[in-house]
Design an enzyme around this catalytic site. Structure first.
Site, PDB file in Angstrom:
ATOM      1  N   LYS A  77     -26.077  16.421 137.690  1.00 11.39           N
ATOM      2  CA  LYS A  77     -26.567  17.365 138.700  1.00 11.39           C
ATOM      3  C   LYS A  77     -27.344  16.591 139.762  1.00 11.39           C
ATOM      4  O   LYS A  77     -28.155  15.705 139.420  1.00 11.39           O
ATOM      5  CB  LYS A  77     -27.474  18.405 138.029  1.00 11.39           C
ATOM      6  CG  LYS A  77     -27.947  19.528 138.956  1.00 11.39           C
ATOM      7  CD  LYS A  77     -28.833  20.542 138.222  1.00 11.39           C
ATOM      8  CE  LYS A  77     -29.177  21.741 139.074  1.00 11.39           C
ATOM      9  NZ  LYS A  77     -30.030  22.723 138.393  1.00 11.39           N
ATOM     10  N   SER A 157     -28.336  27.594 139.037  1.00 13.61           N
ATOM     11  CA  SER A 157     -28.145  26.667 140.131  1.00 13.61           C
ATOM     12  C   SER A 157     -27.251  25.484 139.792  1.00 13.61           C
ATOM     13  O   SER A 157     -26.754  24.817 140.697  1.00 13.61           O
ATOM     14  CB  SER A 157     -29.501  26.140 140.589  1.00 13.61           C
ATOM     15  OG  SER A 157     -30.110  25.370 139.551  1.00 13.61           O
ATOM     16  N   SER A 181     -30.737  28.362 134.947  1.00  9.51           N
ATOM     17  CA  SER A 181     -29.736  27.582 135.677  1.00  9.51           C
ATOM     18  C   SER A 181     -28.794  26.741 134.842  1.00  9.51           C
ATOM     19  O   SER A 181     -27.865  26.144 135.403  1.00  9.51           O
ATOM     20  CB  SER A 181     -30.422  26.662 136.675  1.00  9.51           C
ATOM     21  OG  SER A 181     -30.733  27.383 137.826  1.00  9.51           O
TER      22      SER A 181
HETATM   23  N1  GLN Z   1     -31.627  31.772 139.278  1.00 11.68           N
HETATM   24  C1  GLN Z   1     -33.012  31.423 139.083  1.00 11.68           C
HETATM   25  C2  GLN Z   1     -33.665  31.162 140.396  1.00 11.68           C
HETATM   26  O1  GLN Z   1     -33.029  31.353 141.369  1.00 11.68           O
HETATM   27  C3  GLN Z   1     -33.121  30.238 138.169  1.00 11.68           C
HETATM   28  C4  GLN Z   1     -32.882  28.965 138.846  1.00 11.68           C
HETATM   29  C5  GLN Z   1     -33.044  27.804 137.939  1.00 11.68           C
HETATM   30  O2  GLN Z   1     -33.115  27.961 136.723  1.00 11.68           O
HETATM   31  N2  GLN Z   1     -33.183  26.627 138.533  1.00 11.68           N
HETATM   32  O3  GLN Z   1     -34.780  30.775 140.467  1.00 11.68           O
END
Ligand code: GLN
Length: 490
Positions: A77, A157, A181
């Site tokens: 990532k 994400s 995410s």
């Molecule tokens: N979807 C969540 C957010 O937008 C989690 C994102 C994440 O875990 N990095 O914050």
């Protein structure tokens, strides 16, 4: 069998016996990535580096000890700093940033012989649930609904990582999980994703979003493969003061543990209003599978869950507004000159950050401002403590908690993606464990009526990833998930 369809465990065996070389395995994945650029799963591909690393692994074959990932190519990532390779966090503000150091997690993977295929696309600064906020364009899921060719989101994400693993562009990938995410994109892409306990993996060299929540973890197509990866990534690191000095257990060995007699908690508050019949059925299937395997199903209560999303969307933006203050055009990436320093800051941040990141910085600075600090931030911290207490109470009567991973299957690009609240609701099942710092895994468990994958989540006690893996292995065995995406390397 095509090399891109091998699991990590299978690859390790074949590499060790000399049946295949790392160069062959890596090249097959490099070609697959080239052939699947339409998915936009990678921000940077590193084929030359990958082939160099693979050849180096092959050259030492038979000499000395082998790492647990010796010769296995992985996607990383683009939130993990990689020495000498551009790292952007999916943001324009970091375009061209080439870290002079390596994150601890990736350094651990290279120590164990892994090979880097490239930097996977993600939501900007890991903020999102659909991978549409990346400054480098959205990632497409390799899955399609039956009879509908519209591109779907891979989740977020860590959308590039999940899409790459599902599309057989990499057998495994790193991710990070702040509020879901890893687990949500794993569910959307029909693969396995584990977020360990907060503190299990070092955050050093991982670009920060919300420091009290961010945790690295792994994606792969089997539970065993995620256990192999996490065993390599995890471990104490004196460079991260929140990393925990505990030995890393043999996660792979835990997969063989029986779930007989385990108590599986079903939180009654998670049967949220308007939950789809399909998700409800999947959840009941999960209960039945555990019962058949000799586990006991117990109802538990997590009464503060209903405040989890609101709490998360105060805490995470507050921490992000502070973490992202460092991007000012002076030291990193983008610089947009102005007539004085203040104007340079403003112009750099205005042009460098996307809309979602700006929204969160605004919310974060608001909830931290003098007049609202007690009403929002302090209140959220208190509720967070109550949410964590709910879990510790629940774990007095159960060993694992079973829930759906997400309230729906993947949605199409453009569907609900312009409504931030609808997007935030996607995290309803994953955010509570994040706030409590608990380990969670998503296992592909079924398909919805349009043929898209759905995941079940298991949440465990702090630092008890072993029971999480044992439960996940039992789910995987019972679910027999064999569906594959429509877009896939051969
Ligand atoms: N979807 C969540 C957010 O937008 C989690 C994102 C994440 O875990 N990095 O914050």
């Amino acid at each position: 069998m095509s090399l891109t369809h091998l699991t990590i465990a299978e690859s390790v065996k074949k590499l060790e016996s000399g049946e295949i070389s790392s160069a062959e395995l890596t090249e097959a994945h490099v070609r697959a990535i080239e052939g699947a650029r339409a998915l936009n799963a990678f921000i940077v591909e590193t084929p030359e580096l990958a082939m160099d690393q693979a050849r180096a692994v092959d050259a030492r074959h038979g000499k000395g000890e082998r790492g647990v990932l010796e010769g296995v190519p992985l996607a990383i990532k683009d939130l993990f700093c990689t020495k000498g390779v551009q790292t952007t966090a999916g943001s324009k503000i970091l375009e061209g940033f080439v870290p002079p150091y390596e994150s601890t997690v990736t350094a651990n993977l290279w120590r164990d012989g892994a090979v880097m295929l490239g930097k996977a696309n993600l939501d900007e600064f890991a903020m999102g649930s659909s991978n549409i906020t990346s400054a480098y364009g959205p990632v497409e899921s390799p899955w399609r609904r039956q009879g509908d060719n519209r591109p779907l989101v891979p989740g977020g994400s860590s959308g590039g990582s999940a899409a790459a693993v599902a599309a057989r562009l990499a057998p495994g990938a790193t991710g990070t999980d702040t509020g879901g995410s890893i687990r949500q994109p794993a569910a959307f892409c029909g693969i396995v994703g584990i977020k360990p306990t907060y503190g299990r993996c070092s955050r050093w060299g991982t670009i920060a979003f919300a420091s009290s929540l961010d945790q690295a973890g792994a994606f792969a197509r089997t539970v065993e493969d995620t256990a192999i990866m996490l065993g390599s990534m995890a471990g104490y690191d004196p460079q991260d003061s929140t990393s925990i000095d505990l030995p890393v257990p043999d996660y792979r060995a835990a997969l063989g543990r029986s779930v007989k007699g385990l108590r599986i908690g079903i939180p009654k508050e998670y049967r949220v209003d308007g939950m789809s019949g399909e998700i409800d059925k999947l959840w009941r299937d999960g209960e039945a599978w555990f019962r058949d395997a000799g586990a006991e199903i117990v109802e538990i209560s997590l009464p503060h869950t209903r405040y989890a999303l609101a709490t998360y969307y105060i805490v995470a933006p507050a921490e992000c507004s502070s973490n992202l203050a460092r991007y000012d055009g002076v030291r990193y990436g983008l610089r947009v000159p102005g007539k004085d320093l203040t104007e340079q800051y403003e112009a750099t941040r205005a042009q460098g950050f996307g809309a979602e990141v700006k929204r969160r910085i605004l919310i974060g600075t608001y909830v931290l401002s003098a007049g609202y600090f007690d009403a929002y931030y302090i209140k959220a911290q208190k509720v967070r403590a109550l949410i964590a207490r709910d879990f510790s109470n629940a774990f007095k009567s159960c060993d694992l908690i079973l829930t759906p991973t997400a309230p729906s299957a993947a949605f199409a690009l453009g569907e609900k993606t312009d409504d931030p609240i609808a997007m935030y609701l996607n995290d309803v099942f994953t955010v509570p464990a994040s706030l409590a710092g608990l380990p969670g895994i998503s296992v592909p468990a079924g398909l919805d009526s349009s043929g898209l994958p759905l995941g079940l989540q298991l949440i465990g006690r702090p630092f008890d990833e072993e029971t999480v893996f044992a439960g996940a292995a039992a789910l995987e065995k019972a679910a027999v998930f064999t569906a594959v995406p429509q877009i896939m390397a051969v």
